[in-house]
Write a protein that holds these residues in place. Sequence first.
Motif, PDB file in Angstrom:
ATOM      1  N   PRO A 187       0.820  -1.218   0.000  1.00  0.00           N
ATOM      2  CA  PRO A 187       0.000   0.000   0.000  1.00  0.00           C
ATOM      3  C   PRO A 187       0.852   1.265   0.000  1.00  0.00           C
ATOM      4  O   PRO A 187       1.962   1.278   0.545  1.00  0.00           O
ATOM      5  CB  PRO A 187      -0.812  -0.125   1.292  1.00  0.00           C
ATOM      6  CG  PRO A 187      -0.843  -1.590   1.578  1.00  0.00           C
ATOM      7  CD  PRO A 187       0.472  -2.123   1.103  1.00  0.00           C
ATOM      8  N   GLU A 188       0.323   2.315  -0.602  1.00  0.00           N
ATOM      9  CA  GLU A 188       1.077   3.559  -0.700  1.00  0.00           C
ATOM     10  C   GLU A 188       1.517   4.071   0.663  1.00  0.00           C
ATOM     11  O   GLU A 188       2.630   4.574   0.823  1.00  0.00           O
ATOM     12  CB  GLU A 188       0.244   4.625  -1.419  1.00  0.00           C
ATOM     13  CG  GLU A 188       0.066   4.371  -2.896  1.00  0.00           C
ATOM     14  CD  GLU A 188      -0.659   5.519  -3.576  1.00  0.00           C
ATOM     15  OE1 GLU A 188      -0.801   6.599  -2.954  1.00  0.00           O
ATOM     16  OE2 GLU A 188      -1.094   5.349  -4.735  1.00  0.00           O
ATOM     17  N   ARG A 189       0.629   3.950   1.670  1.00  0.00           N
ATOM     18  CA  ARG A 189       0.990   4.446   2.998  1.00  0.00           C
ATOM     19  C   ARG A 189       2.233   3.744   3.528  1.00  0.00           C
ATOM     20  O   ARG A 189       3.117   4.369   4.121  1.00  0.00           O
ATOM     21  CB  ARG A 189      -0.176   4.279   3.965  1.00  0.00           C
ATOM     22  CG  ARG A 189       0.133   4.781   5.389  1.00  0.00           C
ATOM     23  CD  ARG A 189      -1.086   4.713   6.284  1.00  0.00           C
ATOM     24  NE  ARG A 189      -2.116   5.634   5.817  1.00  0.00           N
ATOM     25  CZ  ARG A 189      -2.120   6.927   6.123  1.00  0.00           C
ATOM     26  NH1 ARG A 189      -1.160   7.454   6.869  1.00  0.00           N
ATOM     27  NH2 ARG A 189      -3.094   7.691   5.685  1.00  0.00           N
ATOM     28  N   ASP A 190       2.317   2.427   3.314  1.00  0.00           N
ATOM     29  CA  ASP A 190       3.495   1.687   3.747  1.00  0.00           C
ATOM     30  C   ASP A 190       4.748   2.188   3.028  1.00  0.00           C
ATOM     31  O   ASP A 190       5.814   2.353   3.647  1.00  0.00           O
ATOM     32  CB  ASP A 190       3.326   0.193   3.475  1.00  0.00           C
ATOM     33  CG  ASP A 190       2.318  -0.459   4.404  1.00  0.00           C
ATOM     34  OD1 ASP A 190       1.846   0.232   5.332  1.00  0.00           O
ATOM     35  OD2 ASP A 190       2.000  -1.644   4.200  1.00  0.00           O
ATOM     36  N   PHE A 212       5.399   5.227   1.424  1.00  0.00           N
ATOM     37  CA  PHE A 212       5.919   6.565   1.738  1.00  0.00           C
ATOM     38  C   PHE A 212       6.333   6.678   3.195  1.00  0.00           C
ATOM     39  O   PHE A 212       7.194   7.488   3.544  1.00  0.00           O
ATOM     40  CB  PHE A 212       4.953   7.685   1.297  1.00  0.00           C
ATOM     41  CG  PHE A 212       3.654   7.810   2.033  1.00  0.00           C
ATOM     42  CD1 PHE A 212       3.597   8.254   3.343  1.00  0.00           C
ATOM     43  CD2 PHE A 212       2.454   7.531   1.375  1.00  0.00           C
ATOM     44  CE1 PHE A 212       2.388   8.409   4.004  1.00  0.00           C
ATOM     45  CE2 PHE A 212       1.243   7.683   2.018  1.00  0.00           C
ATOM     46  CZ  PHE A 212       1.203   8.118   3.343  1.00  0.00           C
ATOM     47  N   THR A 213       5.750   5.849   4.077  1.00  0.00           N
ATOM     48  CA  THR A 213       6.190   5.852   5.470  1.00  0.00           C
ATOM     49  C   THR A 213       7.592   5.266   5.597  1.00  0.00           C
ATOM     50  O   THR A 213       8.465   5.831   6.263  1.00  0.00           O
ATOM     51  CB  THR A 213       5.209   5.057   6.344  1.00  0.00           C
ATOM     52  OG1 THR A 213       3.917   5.668   6.288  1.00  0.00           O
ATOM     53  CG2 THR A 213       5.698   5.014   7.793  1.00  0.00           C
ATOM     54  N   SER A 218      10.118   7.607   4.140  1.00  0.00           N
ATOM     55  CA  SER A 218      10.112   8.941   4.754  1.00  0.00           C
ATOM     56  C   SER A 218       9.998  10.036   3.694  1.00  0.00           C
ATOM     57  O   SER A 218      10.747  11.023   3.684  1.00  0.00           O
ATOM     58  CB  SER A 218      11.370   9.158   5.605  1.00  0.00           C
ATOM     59  OG  SER A 218      11.365   8.290   6.714  1.00  0.00           O
ATOM     60  N   SER A 267       6.846  12.175   1.101  1.00  0.00           N
ATOM     61  CA  SER A 267       5.433  12.526   1.074  1.00  0.00           C
ATOM     62  C   SER A 267       4.680  11.651   0.082  1.00  0.00           C
ATOM     63  O   SER A 267       5.268  11.033  -0.813  1.00  0.00           O
ATOM     64  CB  SER A 267       5.268  13.994   0.685  1.00  0.00           C
ATOM     65  OG  SER A 267       5.631  14.186  -0.671  1.00  0.00           O
ATOM     66  N   ARG A 268       3.374  11.633   0.210  1.00  0.00           N
ATOM     67  CA  ARG A 268       2.547  10.894  -0.747  1.00  0.00           C
ATOM     68  C   ARG A 268       2.711  11.478  -2.154  1.00  0.00           C
ATOM     69  O   ARG A 268       2.720  10.744  -3.135  1.00  0.00           O
ATOM     70  CB  ARG A 268       1.079  10.934  -0.323  1.00  0.00           C
ATOM     71  CG  ARG A 268       0.167  10.098  -1.240  1.00  0.00           C
ATOM     72  CD  ARG A 268      -1.287  10.287  -0.875  1.00  0.00           C
ATOM     73  NE  ARG A 268      -1.609   9.694   0.424  1.00  0.00           N
ATOM     74  CZ  ARG A 268      -1.970   8.425   0.593  1.00  0.00           C
ATOM     75  NH1 ARG A 268      -2.047   7.618  -0.462  1.00  0.00           N
ATOM     76  NH2 ARG A 268      -2.266   7.977   1.800  1.00  0.00           N
ATOM     77  N   ARG A 310       3.811   9.414  -5.366  1.00  0.00           N
ATOM     78  CA  ARG A 310       2.956   9.338  -6.554  1.00  0.00           C
ATOM     79  C   ARG A 310       3.741   9.706  -7.817  1.00  0.00           C
ATOM     80  O   ARG A 310       3.558   9.099  -8.871  1.00  0.00           O
ATOM     81  CB  ARG A 310       1.762  10.268  -6.389  1.00  0.00           C
ATOM     82  CG  ARG A 310       0.662   9.718  -5.509  1.00  0.00           C
ATOM     83  CD  ARG A 310      -0.099   8.604  -6.223  1.00  0.00           C
ATOM     84  NE  ARG A 310      -1.141   8.017  -5.416  1.00  0.00           N
ATOM     85  CZ  ARG A 310      -2.396   8.474  -5.379  1.00  0.00           C
ATOM     86  NH1 ARG A 310      -2.732   9.534  -6.093  1.00  0.00           N
ATOM     87  NH2 ARG A 310      -3.304   7.870  -4.635  1.00  0.00           N
TER      88      ARG A 310
END
Length: 254
Positions: free
Chosen positions: A39-42, A44-45, A48, A50-51, A55
């Motif tokens: 998943p994108e959240r995983d 970019f987290t 470190s 930004s989304r 993207r």
Amino acid sequence: MEGSPLQSDGPEPLWRLAADAILQEIATGKLASGARLPPERDLFTRMSISRVTLRRALQSLVEEGVLTPSHGRGWYVSAKVPKEFPNTLESFSETARRLGLTPSSDVLRAEEAPASLDEAEELSIAPGATLFHLERIRRLDQVPVAVDTSFFAAALVPDLGSVDFKTASLFGLLINAGVDLARAETTIEAHGADPVLAGHLDIDVGKSTLVMRQLIVDAAGRPLLSSTIRYAGDRYRLRTSFSRTGRTTGRNPG
């Protein structure tokens, strides 16, 4: 997907570093063809970033043919991921086999002709000496990748008129004839596609292409083969490395 915060200490922007990190996962087999990215959240987290930065990285890989987006489901590794061409001297056919792809060619020209003054000077031969000119559209799995224009002294290889260059490897013919293809002096620059080239490569007129000019020489530095290969810009990537030699230790760079 393993990862650590990205560090941008050089000229590369963060989105490019993120794209390269994903490419590395694919190149090492951690992300197989057809696999779905985390998943994108995983992503970019872990990186470190930004989304928005992520993207942009993902979109760049879509444009390169590496990823395929699926609305509401995520991002997938394309079934056929474009591979990098080597920074070693190998033939188009050798590269294709290494990548597990099928090479083929559309022959545009295959004939003997006397050397012009410029051609003779480039190959260090007498003007008017017989050259063999070969021009082909090079394909990988039927996809047009480049237009390759080459010339060399016809005396290097016998019976060239009987060769089917739709499938034959020019390097293979030269090597089998005892020609020493030691190294290539190479330049690469970007050019927009003219109408003829655009038609051959099935791209838009003006689209960026990479033009690679090579003069292949033997171990003694004698020129053997001149070629100009015009690649569709989104179907070719050359990775190389640079090192500093002769560096004096204990001194700060100026």
